[in-house]
Design an enzyme around this catalytic site. Structure first.
Site, PDB file in Angstrom:
ATOM      1  N   SER A 143      22.360  -3.301  25.488  1.00 42.87           N
ATOM      2  CA  SER A 143      21.129  -3.056  26.241  1.00 42.87           C
ATOM      3  C   SER A 143      19.940  -3.441  25.382  1.00 42.87           C
ATOM      4  CB  SER A 143      21.007  -1.576  26.595  1.00 42.87           C
ATOM      5  OG  SER A 143      20.626  -0.832  25.450  1.00 42.87           O
ATOM      6  N   ASP A 144      18.844  -3.756  26.026  1.00 43.04           N
ATOM      7  CA  ASP A 144      17.598  -3.866  25.275  1.00 43.04           C
ATOM      8  C   ASP A 144      17.301  -2.463  24.725  1.00 43.04           C
ATOM      9  OD1 ASP A 144      15.258  -4.728  24.137  1.00 43.04           O
ATOM     10  OD2 ASP A 144      14.565  -5.794  25.911  1.00 43.04           O
ATOM     11  N   CYS A 145      16.428  -2.408  23.720  1.00 42.43           N
ATOM     12  CA  CYS A 145      16.321  -1.145  22.975  1.00 42.43           C
ATOM     13  C   CYS A 145      15.743  -0.021  23.825  1.00 42.43           C
ATOM     14  CB  CYS A 145      15.546  -1.378  21.698  1.00 42.43           C
ATOM     15  SG  CYS A 145      16.551  -2.391  20.603  1.00 42.43           S
TER      16      CYS A 145
END
Ligand SMILES: *[C@@H]1O[C@H](CO)[C@@H](O)[C@H](O)[C@H]1NC(C)=O
Ligand SMILES: *[C@@H]1O[C@H](CO)[C@@H](O)[C@H](O)[C@H]1NC(C)=O
Ligand SMILES: *[C@@H]1O[C@H](CO)[C@@H](O)[C@H](O)[C@H]1NC(C)=O
Length: 777
Positions: free
Chosen positions: A296-298
């Protein structure tokens, strides 16, 4: 990625202190983390299968996962993964970045050992302007080598790199457009393939590093009018997904075999991408064949909290959709409870953790001491910032620089004829203005001012404004300097204060008083002035384009550590420019278009102008593909040398389906993989360099549909491919394209299906030289 606050400040300090630090710190090489070495607990009671190098990686990963407790498994689900000491497994840091060189962003790599600096290539958009995928491959390779060297020296706790960024640069205001290969899906796909292959190395069983294509999908907005990337719901048509937003990700996985895809914060049509089993499992893993992990993106998982009733549901939705790793700790924190509450099963977690360990196996982290690795074990400090890598950084900057205007041939300058030069502008002598974002400490940096001083003696420098924001300009001083100098070169543009992660622009004009300063200087100067723009995204510089006192305009992106040198070499004719714009430069009026409107296609009824060279119906300031040379080049399609026509006999059994506009189309699905293969045909282009200088030339081949309602149902034109070639003055060379009608002549229908129109297609490599291809049984 959410950029850590203070990172920029920290780096400015680091860059400034670097040489001094080097002098008094003599660091020792550290030891890299690894498993299954001599004395490892996993060897004590005989060889565990996960340490057995004769077994396939997935089998070894499954063996390891079978030995873990549920808690140990859940602890693997975040970017800072726990170790398992009883099995000799060290902690692992998944998050590293290497957009255009190894980077201080992320947790996986540090620059405090023997290696203190790394090669800083140009920011990606400039590198894309070379339209040279061999160059892109070599940059990926060089970065991969430097990553391995860092790991062997104990300066990396991970080799999983979250690059490249292959989102389509859809809107010129996007702060992260600079990180991407531009607005064209075919170019972005080719960039993805070359860069990923370079980073990962040529042996799928022994990855050099693991690359990650981000941010799937339709992410290209930071913050516009209250819409922020963390929860923006992008309304995207199946058609635009199929022929604009998804192709780079598909190429990444299917062609380059990238070992990771990152899901974006974006919600696409109401569903957070990180919760979309349709995208993550059905499309990316099953259809495109991902062998690797989905991350996932952060904090994207935490960010979709309000999509589900509880944190446990949030984690379960993501893992069950096909996510394997959360950047952040949300899944680690809530994973156990999610299993205990029955929201997901241990098996769901096993799938994720097995995907994760399989990549680590392929990186060699379970093969004992990596310094004994036959392929990468020898790499060390001597392989970082090598002369070859520094030269490559220079070549990349040179080959990317785009010459947009050169009236009356003011460039190249004759160094012996320039007695005095005024260098004016906030971007002339600022090392920070060369490197964009996601960078590491560069090996060395030459600013444009320093480089020009090596060509000309009488150089006077005036910043003119204290920064690119240019709230105040020293116009009087600049005018006086300009009027007393032989030549004036202005270094203007943008900085990360105007465009960056988290920050989109609201205007396409040059900031503050730049325009009035440039105009005043140009009026006062003895000769037409030269304007060099350091920017990521495009700017509306119509005023400069139309001002005869501005003789030359050059776009130099954020050109990296060797950028100053590259610019000077182009200015003084030691390099013949060949870069071509990878994005449309729109006029300021484009900012009236809501940035949240994801539609690529124009809608004349509501005056929606469409986006990118494929669909935009307005008049651009500069066009996609624009770029001048010091030589005159011509291109010609030659039909006599090749069959020149697709073998359309095999369409005979297919029925072309009628379309609303009276035409008919063949469905690519019905043609089938084998049919598509057989439809491919070669196209040979002769490129002539009429002189006066040797130089590179990138041939861009486009296709146009003769009867289309251009920009609405079909693109105005579409890039078929490109080939970059060095041609000596007075010579000609032939370059060969292989055209695949199913891929390059097809278009997407409203339901996202690929079709080929029956009838004429016009191939072009030169505005007035079109070549008709008929697709008809
Ligand atoms: C490692 O795996 C191979 C292939 O299955 C097997 O032949 C070999 O016995 C295994 N080695 C050990 C030490 O278990
Ligand atoms: C998880 O991350 C957050 C934010 O970085 C931090 O405040 C928190 O302490 C972390 N929790 C655990 C259990 O590591
Ligand atoms: C385009 O229009 C012309 C004239 O109406 C027609 O002859 C031709 O067949 C059309 N081509 C296609 C591809 O539909």
């Amino acid at each position: 990625m959410a950029a850590a606050a203070g990172m920029l400040l920290l780096l400015t300090v680091m860059v400034m202190m670097m040489p001094a630090v080097l002098l008094f710190l003599q660091a020792e090489a550290g030891d890299p983390p690894y498993s299954c070495g001599p004395g490892s607990p996993s060897l004590a009671d005989g060889l565990h299968a996960f340490c057995n190098r004769s077994l396939p990686a997935a089998e070894r990963a499954a063996d390891l996962v079978a030995r873990l407790t549920v808690a140990e498994k859940v602890a693997q689900l975040g970017d800072q993964a726990d170790g398992v000491p009883r099995l000799g497994v060290p902690p692992y840091k998944w998050w590293s970045e290497a957009l255009h060189g190894l980077s201080i962003w992320g947790h996986g790599m540090h620059f405090d050992g023997i290696v203190r600096s790394v090669t800083c290539f140009p920011q990606v958009l400039l590198t894309a302007a070379s339209f040279d995928d061999n160059l892109w491959l070599r940059i990926g390779q060089a970065i991969g080598v430097e990553a391995r060297a860092l790991y062997n020296l104990g300066q990396a706790e991970g080799l999983t790199i979250w690059s490249p960024n292959v989102n389509i640069f859809r809107d010129p205001r996007w702060g992260r457009g600079q990180e991407t290969p531009g607005e064209d899906p075919a170019t972005a796909s080719r960039y993805a393939v070359a860069f990923v292959r370079g980073l990962q190395g040529s042996s799928p069983a022994a990855l050099q590093t693991s690359a990650c294509c981000k941010h799937a999908t339709a992410y290209d907005l930071e913050d516009w009018n209250g819409a922020v990337r963390y929860n923006f719901n992008a309304k995207v048509t199946a058609q635009d997904l199929a022929d604009t937003y998804n192709p780079p990700f598909k190429s990444c996985v299917a062609d380059a075999k990238a070992t990771c895809i990152m899901c974006a914060y974006t919600r696409v049509n109401g569903v957070p991408v990180c919760a979309s089993s349709d995208l993550l499992t059905k499309t990316v893993r099953d259809e495109w064949g991902l062998e690797g992990y989905v991350c996932s993106d952060c904090d994207a998982v935490a960010n979709m909290r309000d999509y589900t009733p509880s944190p446990e549901d949030t984690v379960a939705v993501a893992i069950k959709a096909g996510l394997d790793l959360d950047c952040g700790n949300y899944t680690q924190v809530h994973g156990m409870a999610a299993i205990q509450q029955g929201k997901m099963t241990e098996k769901d977690v096993d799938k994720a953790v097995t995907n994760l360990f399989t990549v680590r196996m392929r990186l060699g982290h379970f093969d004992g001491d990596p310094r004994n690795n036959g392929v990468y074990g020898h790499l060390g400090a001597a392989d970082v910032c090598t002369q070859a890598h520094k030269d490559l950084a220079l070549v990349a900057a040179q080959d990317g620089i785009v010459l947009l205007k050169n009236d009356a041939g003011i460039l190249p300058l004759d160094r012996s004829a320039v007695a005095s030069a005024a260098i004016i502008g906030p971007n002339a002598d600022d090392p920070g203005s060369l490197i964009g974002n996601y960078f590491g400490p560069p090996c060395e940096t030459t600013t444009p001012l320093q480089a020009i001083q090596s060509y000309v003696k009488g150089v006077t420098f005036l910043a003119g404004c204290s920064s690119a924001a240019c709230e105040f300009a020293a116009t009087g001083q600049a005018v006086a300097l300009a009027s007393s100098s032989d030549h004036v070169i202005l270094f203007m543009g943008l900085s990360q204060k105007q465009e960056q992660e988290g920050l989109d622009r609201t205007s396409l004009l040059l900031p503050g008083m730049q325009q009035s300063l440039i105009t005043a200087v140009a009026s006062a100067a003895k000769r037409p002035v030269i304007l060099v723009l350091l920017t990521g995204g495009p700017v509306d510089i119509t005023f400069a384009k139309n001002n005869p006192k501005i003789g030359a305009i050059m776009w130099a992106g954020y050109p990296g550590q060797a950028g100053g040198l590259a610019i000077a070499k182009v200015l003084f004719g030691d390099h013949n420019p060949s870069g071509r714009l990878p994005v449309t430069w729109y006029p300021e009026e484009f900012t009236k278009v809501p940035m949240t409107d994801m539609r690529m296609r124009a809608d004349p009824a509501t005056r929606y102008p469409g986006r990118s060279y494929r669909f935009y119906q307005g008049n651009p300031v500069y066009k996609f593909g624009d770029g001048l040379s010091y030589s005159k080049f011509s291109r010609r399609l030659i039909s006599g040398t090749n069959p020149g026509l697709p073998n359309t006999n095999l369409l005979a059994g297919l029925t072309a389906k009628p379309t609303a506009d009276g035409g008919a189309t063949y469905h690519v699905d019905e043609i089938g993989a084998e049919g598509c293969e057989q439809l491919k045909f070669p196209a040979v282009v002769e490129v002539q360099n009429h002189g006066p200088m040797d130089g590179k030339h990138s041939v861009l081949m486009f296709v146009r549909w003769p009867n289309a309602t251009a920009g609405v149902s079909r693109p105005v034109s579409q890039l078929v491919g490109f080939q970059s070639q060095h041609v000596k003055a007075g010579e000609n060379v032939r370059v060969r394209f292989e055209v695949s009608p199913c891929v390059q002549l097809s278009r997407a229908t409203e339901d996202g299906k690929k079709v080929i129109d029956r009838g004429s297609h016009l191939l072009m490599v030169e505005e007035d030289d079109e070549w008709e291809i008929r697709i008809e049984a």
